[in-house]
Design a protein around this motif. Sequence first.
Motif, mmCIF file in Angstrom:
data_model
loop_
_atom_site.group_PDB
_atom_site.id
_atom_site.type_symbol
_atom_site.label_atom_id
_atom_site.label_comp_id
_atom_site.label_asym_id
_atom_site.label_seq_id
_atom_site.Cartn_x
_atom_site.Cartn_y
_atom_site.Cartn_z
ATOM 1 N N GLN A 1 -1.267 5.774 1.512
ATOM 2 C CA GLN A 1 -0.654 4.816 2.423
ATOM 3 C C GLN A 1 -0.555 3.440 1.763
ATOM 4 N N PRO A 2 0.572 3.121 1.126
ATOM 5 C CA PRO A 2 0.725 1.800 0.509
ATOM 6 C C PRO A 2 1.032 0.725 1.553
ATOM 7 N N ASP A 3 0.604 -0.495 1.248
ATOM 8 C CA ASP A 3 0.976 -1.658 2.045
ATOM 9 C C ASP A 3 1.149 -2.824 1.078
ATOM 10 N N ALA A 4 1.294 -4.031 1.589
ATOM 11 C CA ALA A 4 1.570 -5.192 0.738
ATOM 12 C C ALA A 4 0.397 -5.546 -0.172
ATOM 13 N N GLU A 5 -0.827 -5.212 0.217
ATOM 14 C CA GLU A 5 -2.013 -5.622 -0.546
ATOM 15 C C GLU A 5 -2.597 -4.522 -1.417
ATOM 16 N N GLY A 6 -2.170 -3.288 -1.240
ATOM 17 C CA GLY A 6 -2.740 -2.200 -2.018
ATOM 18 C C GLY A 6 -2.307 -0.852 -1.461
ATOM 19 N N VAL A 7 -3.130 0.138 -1.752
ATOM 20 C CA VAL A 7 -2.843 1.484 -1.268
ATOM 21 C C VAL A 7 -4.149 2.122 -0.802
ATOM 22 N N MET A 8 -4.078 2.804 0.346
ATOM 23 C CA MET A 8 -5.223 3.535 0.878
ATOM 24 C C MET A 8 -5.013 5.005 0.545
#
Length: 123
Positions: free
Chosen positions: A105-112
């Motif tokens: 799950q990528p987002d603006a600050e990184g990836v989970m």
Amino acid sequence: MTSAVHAFEPTKIVRSKGIGKEPADPLPRLLDQLVARADGMTTVEQATSRPWASALFDGRRHLVRLRISGVDFASRAAAFTQGIGEAEWTLPGHFVADISVDLSQPDAEGVMLHLSALTIQDW
């Protein structure tokens, strides 16, 4: 919920010990190696471990949520996931029978990354 910051020396992380004749849970050592494989700003957001058994083997099933962040998180996450199923892990008394990245799950600050692993007691 379990969190780990890789900036600590491996000797500073609490190791679980077996109770009675039960072997130690291999999860803490597996987490150390996962964070080292991610190589950078990485946080263990959640980690669980439960007993697992088949007719022939005893082991543990592990679920891990790992956050990879930093400016180069996308390339580090790609390097982390590539070949993870064939990677070698050092877990005294256990071996990794199966490990996979179930969700990214990528987002603006990184990836989970959501990982699952099966460790088997090595007799």
